[in-house]
Design an enzyme around this catalytic site. Structure first.
Site, PDB file in Angstrom:
ATOM      1  N   GLU A  71      14.735  42.091  54.956  1.00 39.88           N
ATOM      2  CA  GLU A  71      15.033  43.143  55.935  1.00 39.88           C
ATOM      3  C   GLU A  71      15.004  44.512  55.240  1.00 39.88           C
ATOM      4  O   GLU A  71      15.492  44.668  54.119  1.00 39.88           O
ATOM      5  CB  GLU A  71      16.415  42.917  56.550  1.00 39.88           C
ATOM      6  CG  GLU A  71      16.795  43.970  57.587  1.00 39.88           C
ATOM      7  CD  GLU A  71      18.192  43.778  58.156  1.00 39.88           C
ATOM      8  OE1 GLU A  71      18.442  44.222  59.281  1.00 39.88           O
ATOM      9  OE2 GLU A  71      19.047  43.188  57.452  1.00 39.88           O
ATOM     10  N   LYS A 145      14.844  43.749  66.283  1.00 37.40           N
ATOM     11  CA  LYS A 145      16.170  43.149  66.120  1.00 37.40           C
ATOM     12  C   LYS A 145      16.965  43.250  67.420  1.00 37.40           C
ATOM     13  O   LYS A 145      17.172  44.341  67.959  1.00 37.40           O
ATOM     14  CB  LYS A 145      16.902  43.856  64.980  1.00 37.40           C
ATOM     15  CG  LYS A 145      18.201  43.222  64.542  1.00 37.40           C
ATOM     16  CD  LYS A 145      18.720  43.940  63.301  1.00 37.40           C
ATOM     17  CE  LYS A 145      19.946  43.317  62.706  1.00 37.40           C
ATOM     18  NZ  LYS A 145      20.377  44.019  61.469  1.00 37.40           N
ATOM     19  N   CYS A 186      18.455  39.338  60.357  1.00 42.90           N
ATOM     20  CA  CYS A 186      19.809  39.470  59.837  1.00 42.90           C
ATOM     21  C   CYS A 186      20.882  39.060  60.853  1.00 42.90           C
ATOM     22  O   CYS A 186      21.111  37.881  61.079  1.00 42.90           O
ATOM     23  CB  CYS A 186      20.024  40.880  59.320  1.00 42.90           C
ATOM     24  SG  CYS A 186      21.415  41.032  58.170  1.00 42.90           S
TER      25      CYS A 186
END
Length: 316
Positions: A71, A145, A186
């Protein structure tokens, strides 16, 4: 008695079967090597891009057919940095040197790349975005995300990703030469429903580029990976930046590959490293036969509804 549980109704629409390899067409390979590239990230964007190129090539030379990056691998992880380092991915080329490099290298080396994530500029919005490139060098999918990292551990860490980024709106699953892959970034790994949707859509593997920190990392980085894998009986791969103790945001490291029984197949510590490990999809059906969770779900008591797929199903 088991039929009264209505397991086929536990997921709406019903789960898709795992995609099968067709030997004469060679849709994808069942057994291959994955490379998880735990990179050192610096404030020098040009250096980060050149270094990522070098490490990707090294992973490919070691046999990796799928390479995963961390990331935010091209800039420091901070709300101050994201707008400065952001790239217009859709414009490509000079507007997005990071993804231009990934496209070039994936096509040159004939590998699939899950390109970690970078800050993406789209109009007046910023997204934390992962790009997936196929063996032809073309962009196959883009995941923004979905769950933004807004946390507060007083005296330890406070971070509000939503101060800068806008949340993505779409789960991302992509068919590649190395199978069907569900993508998260994440904090997305903390939400089991997203992984369940990917499993319901026939994913073989979930990839989570991530940058867990020195508070959340020790407590549940490995735990979450193993949970997502064993709950859904598939592979989970994570890739973190290397730890820089002098950075404003310190990554935990420990990039990992987990198998469908929740077993840790390969992992590293916190320094820069490349993990090369084998994935064998032939064991997925075996594991699901050994432990038939899908056939034992209680559709009479609970249901997972895949909203997007249900809407598409209803329109047909």
């Amino acid at each position: 008695m088991a039929s009264a549980f209505r397991p086929e109704q536990a997921r709406i629409p019903p789960a898709l079967a795992l995609p099968k390899a067709i030997s004469n067409l060679f849709c994808f390979t069942y057994r291959f090597k994955i490379g998880l590239c735990q990179l050192t990230v610096t404030p020098d964007k040009e250096r980060n891009i050149k270094h990522a190129r070098k490490v990707i090539k090294e992973a490919a030379q070691k046999g990796a057919q799928l390479v995963v990056l961390p990331e935010i691998w091209n800039s420091p992880y901070s709300n101050d940095s994201f707008p400065v380092y952001a790239e217009d991915i859709d414009a490509g080329h000079d507007a997005s040197p990071s993804t231009a490099m990934l496209a070039e290298v994936s096509g040159q080396l004939k590998i699939t790349i899950v390109g970690g994530s970078i800050a993406e500029r789209c109009g007046d919005k910023l997204y934390n975005t992962c790009c997936i490139f196929g063996t032809d060098g073309k962009l196959k999918a883009k995941h923004r995300k979905i769950h933004l990292f807004d946390i507060d551990f007083p005296g330890k860490i406070t971070f509000m990703e939503s101060k800068t980024f806008t949340a993505g709106e779409t789960p991302t699953i992509v068919d590649t030469d190395v199978g069907r892959i569900g993508i998260g970034i994440c904090y997305d790994i903390c939400f089991q429903e997203l992984a369940m949707i990917y499993a319901s859509r026939g994913a073989h593997l979930l990839c989570y580029p991530g940058a867990f920190n020195m508070t959340t990392g020790p407590s549940h980085w490995e735990l979450l990976q193993r949970s997502r894998a064993v709950d859904n009986q598939l592979y989970v791969a994570t890739c973190s930046p290397a730890r820089d103790s002098g950075a404003g945001y310190i990554a935990w490291g420990h990039s990992t590959l987990v198998g469908p029984l929740g077993e840790v197949i390969a992992t590293t510590e916190h320094d820069e490293d490349i993990i090369i490990a084998e994935i064998d999809y032939s064991i997925l059906e075996q594991r699901r036969t050994n432990l038939p969770l899908a056939k034992q779900k209680r559709g009479d008591l609970y249901r997972l509804v895949d909203i997007r797929r249900l809407d598409a199903h209803c329109r047909v």
